[in-house]
Design a protein around this motif. Structure first.
Motif, PDB file in Angstrom:
ATOM      1  N   VAL A 232      28.164 111.148  56.029  1.00  0.00           N
ATOM      2  CA  VAL A 232      27.426 112.393  55.783  1.00  0.00           C
ATOM      3  C   VAL A 232      27.406 112.719  54.294  1.00  0.00           C
ATOM      4  O   VAL A 232      26.351 113.053  53.726  1.00  0.00           O
ATOM      5  N   ALA A 233      28.567 112.640  53.656  1.00  0.00           N
ATOM      6  CA  ALA A 233      28.648 112.991  52.235  1.00  0.00           C
ATOM      7  C   ALA A 233      27.821 112.029  51.384  1.00  0.00           C
ATOM      8  O   ALA A 233      27.114 112.456  50.456  1.00  0.00           O
ATOM      9  N   SER A 234      27.907 110.731  51.672  1.00  0.00           N
ATOM     10  CA  SER A 234      27.122 109.755  50.903  1.00  0.00           C
ATOM     11  C   SER A 234      25.628 109.992  51.076  1.00  0.00           C
ATOM     12  O   SER A 234      24.850 109.893  50.110  1.00  0.00           O
ATOM     13  N   ASP A 235      25.219 110.312  52.294  1.00  0.00           N
ATOM     14  CA  ASP A 235      23.802 110.582  52.551  1.00  0.00           C
ATOM     15  C   ASP A 235      23.336 111.825  51.786  1.00  0.00           C
ATOM     16  O   ASP A 235      22.258 111.825  51.180  1.00  0.00           O
ATOM     17  N   ARG A 236      24.142 112.867  51.779  1.00  0.00           N
ATOM     18  CA  ARG A 236      23.766 114.083  51.065  1.00  0.00           C
ATOM     19  C   ARG A 236      23.685 113.833  49.558  1.00  0.00           C
ATOM     20  O   ARG A 236      22.805 114.366  48.874  1.00  0.00           O
ATOM     21  N   LEU A 237      24.589 113.018  49.060  1.00  0.00           N
ATOM     22  CA  LEU A 237      24.565 112.711  47.629  1.00  0.00           C
ATOM     23  C   LEU A 237      23.353 111.860  47.249  1.00  0.00           C
ATOM     24  O   LEU A 237      22.771 112.044  46.172  1.00  0.00           O
ATOM     25  N   GLU A 238      22.981 110.941  48.129  1.00  0.00           N
ATOM     26  CA  GLU A 238      21.796 110.123  47.853  1.00  0.00           C
ATOM     27  C   GLU A 238      20.546 110.987  47.808  1.00  0.00           C
ATOM     28  O   GLU A 238      19.660 110.794  46.961  1.00  0.00           O
ATOM     29  N   ARG A 239      20.450 111.924  48.752  1.00  0.00           N
ATOM     30  CA  ARG A 239      19.294 112.822  48.736  1.00  0.00           C
ATOM     31  C   ARG A 239      19.318 113.726  47.503  1.00  0.00           C
ATOM     32  O   ARG A 239      18.269 114.049  46.937  1.00  0.00           O
ATOM     33  N   ALA A 240      20.532 114.134  47.102  1.00  0.00           N
ATOM     34  CA  ALA A 240      20.636 114.941  45.891  1.00  0.00           C
ATOM     35  C   ALA A 240      20.227 114.141  44.657  1.00  0.00           C
ATOM     36  O   ALA A 240      19.577 114.674  43.743  1.00  0.00           O
ATOM     37  N   ARG A 241      20.579 112.865  44.631  1.00  0.00           N
ATOM     38  CA  ARG A 241      20.193 112.005  43.512  1.00  0.00           C
ATOM     39  C   ARG A 241      18.670 111.871  43.449  1.00  0.00           C
ATOM     40  O   ARG A 241      18.074 111.932  42.364  1.00  0.00           O
ATOM     41  N   ALA A 242      18.056 111.658  44.638  1.00  0.00           N
ATOM     42  CA  ALA A 242      16.600 111.493  44.678  1.00  0.00           C
ATOM     43  C   ALA A 242      15.881 112.747  44.190  1.00  0.00           C
ATOM     44  O   ALA A 242      14.822 112.656  43.547  1.00  0.00           O
ATOM     45  N   ARG A 243      16.452 113.917  44.484  1.00  0.00           N
ATOM     46  CA  ARG A 243      15.826 115.174  44.060  1.00  0.00           C
ATOM     47  C   ARG A 243      16.343 115.652  42.702  1.00  0.00           C
ATOM     48  O   ARG A 243      15.991 116.732  42.252  1.00  0.00           O
ATOM     49  N   ARG A 244      17.232 114.858  42.105  1.00  0.00           N
ATOM     50  CA  ARG A 244      17.805 115.157  40.793  1.00  0.00           C
ATOM     51  C   ARG A 244      18.522 116.507  40.794  1.00  0.00           C
ATOM     52  O   ARG A 244      18.492 117.249  39.815  1.00  0.00           O
ATOM     53  N   GLU A 245      19.214 116.774  41.888  1.00  0.00           N
ATOM     54  CA  GLU A 245      19.997 117.996  41.979  1.00  0.00           C
ATOM     55  C   GLU A 245      21.354 117.762  41.301  1.00  0.00           C
ATOM     56  O   GLU A 245      22.028 116.778  41.557  1.00  0.00           O
ATOM     57  N   ARG A 246      21.759 118.682  40.472  1.00  0.00           N
ATOM     58  CA  ARG A 246      23.003 118.515  39.717  1.00  0.00           C
ATOM     59  C   ARG A 246      24.101 119.481  40.140  1.00  0.00           C
ATOM     60  O   ARG A 246      25.218 119.398  39.638  1.00  0.00           O
ATOM     61  N   SER A 247      23.796 120.387  41.030  1.00  0.00           N
ATOM     62  CA  SER A 247      24.799 121.368  41.467  1.00  0.00           C
ATOM     63  C   SER A 247      25.553 120.868  42.693  1.00  0.00           C
ATOM     64  O   SER A 247      25.443 121.432  43.794  1.00  0.00           O
ATOM     65  N   TRP A 248      26.313 119.798  42.508  1.00  0.00           N
ATOM     66  CA  TRP A 248      27.143 119.234  43.569  1.00  0.00           C
ATOM     67  C   TRP A 248      28.518 118.918  42.992  1.00  0.00           C
ATOM     68  O   TRP A 248      28.634 118.438  41.859  1.00  0.00           O
ATOM     69  N   SER A 249      29.545 119.185  43.782  1.00  0.00           N
ATOM     70  CA  SER A 249      30.919 118.975  43.319  1.00  0.00           C
ATOM     71  C   SER A 249      31.759 118.372  44.439  1.00  0.00           C
ATOM     72  O   SER A 249      31.479 118.577  45.615  1.00  0.00           O
ATOM     73  N   VAL A 250      32.805 117.654  44.038  1.00  0.00           N
ATOM     74  CA  VAL A 250      33.797 117.138  44.980  1.00  0.00           C
ATOM     75  C   VAL A 250      35.148 117.706  44.585  1.00  0.00           C
ATOM     76  O   VAL A 250      35.506 117.730  43.399  1.00  0.00           O
TER      77      VAL A 250
END
Length: 381
Positions: A232-250
């Motif tokens: 789930v986390a990898s999928d969400r990060l891939e979609r965030a990368r595609a949309r160039r979203e930068r507001s993600w943290s671990v």
């Protein structure tokens, strides 16, 4: 050399090491597989191989090259134990040092077995092995193990091992300078006895250190399993990368003194406290986050928010934890440390983000705990 004594000591050593190897592999590695336990299992297998080779040398008309080669293998055990302690602490383990040291020590002693240089070769190899025993003692004083009573047997035995090695080397220098014949008969008997005591102490420590219940950084099925969280986390990060979203943290979060909490509250009490930490974490980070919990008390979360915002949330959570009152001894205080990393600084790869968050958390803990560390720099509270 007295054959009967050699075989008797060797048989006793072999028996003790065999039992310890069975305990470490059966109760340790097979039930809680980790890189640390793998290295420790190899250490005991090496000690077992050395013991059997030593018995074979005594029975084979006192085959001296084989006997001293077996002794050299035994001197490679402390480096492997040290590597295991480093692996348990989630730092570079240098697992190749133990096997290399065993081969080098064994070859050196076998080559010098028939010459006058053997005593100094043995004492030098023993001193090198003692250095790694001292490093084991140092590792046991780091991080979460520093106040654990379970570390004491191996800590005391390692210090004694290093001390005996240093004294033996110094005595050898004195003997050489004085021109006296260097007789190692008493040293051999002491070595056999020391191996048995050291094996028992090491076994007690590595099987009972409470933070070994699961490999450090491992993720269990509560509240989310590793495969599910990773997928789930990898999928969400891939979609965030595609949309160039930068507001993600671990985030990586853990109690500062899991050993003390487990000792004081028991395993059931610790699970209850850990569950409340998970619930408090979820309440603060919101339903949009994905959370997984590690068996050693590590919480890992992927949060759709910038690090600056998450850091404020973590500070508030740590304040809540510090204000929590539990039925624990006064010497045990509930505090936690957190590591935080954003995709802007570490990219979108989940494994890289988790590693950076874990390293940041360890930095926060080593800086005194009860604080948040962002990336590699600890942020004082």
């Amino acid at each position: 050399m007295i054959p009967h004594d050699g075989i008797t000591f060797g048989t006793a050593q072999m028996s003790v090491v065999t039992v310890c190897a069975i305990l470490v592999i059966g109760l340790g590695f097979t039930t809680r597989p980790s890189r640390a336990y793998l290295l420790w299992a190899f250490a005991f297998l090496l000690a077992l191989l050395s013991s059997y080779a030593s018995i074979a040398a005594e029975l084979d008309e006192h085959n001296e090259p084989l006997r001293v080669f077996a002794l050299g293998l035994l001197l490679g055990v402390p480096p492997l134990l040290w590597s295991g302690l480093r692996a348990q602490r989630d730092v570079r383990a240098y697992g190749w040092v133990g096997p290399l040291a065993a081969v080098v020590f064994g070859t050196l002693l076998a080559a010098a077995s028939s010459g006058e240089l053997y005593p100094i070769a043995f004492r030098s190899a023993f001193l090198c092995s003692g250095v790694f025993a001292a490093l084991c003692a140092w590792e046991l004083r780091l991080g979460r193990r520093r106040r654990s009573r379970f570390a004491l047997p191996m800590l005391i035995a390692s210090v004694a091992y290093a001390g005996v090695a240093l004294i033996g080397f110094s005595a050898g220098i004195v003997v050489i300078v004085s021109g006296i014949t260097d007789d190692l008969t008493a040293t051999r008997a002491l070595n056999n006895l020391g191996v048995m005591v050291y094996s028992i102490c090491v076994t007690v420590t590595i099987l009972t250190l409470s933070n070994d219940r699961r490999g450090a950084g491992s993720i269990s099925s509560d509240p989310r399993s590793v495969p599910t969280f990773s997928a789930v986390a990898s999928d969400r990060l891939e979609r965030a990368r595609a949309r160039r979203e930068r507001s993600w943290s671990v985030v990586s979060l853990r109690f500062d003194d899991v050993d003390d909490i487990r000792d004081a509250a028991g395993e059931a009490g610790f699970r209850s406290i850990q569950a409340r930490l998970s619930n408090g974490f979820l309440d603060r980070i919101g339903a949009d986050a994905d959370l997984a919990r590690g068996g050693d008390g590590v919480l890992v979360a992927l949060i759709p928010a910038a690090p600056a915002s998450v850091r404020r949330t973590l500070h508030a959570l740590l304040d809540d934890i510090a204000d929590t009152r539990e039925d624990l001894p006064l010497s045990v205080r509930l505090t936690a440390s957190a590591g935080l990393v954003g995709v802007e600084s570490a990219g979108y790869d989940l494994e890289d983000l988790e590693h950076a968050a874990h390293e940041a958390r360890r930095s926060a803990f080593q800086a005194g705990g009860n604080r948040v560390a962002v990336a590699e720099a600890a942020v004082d509270r």
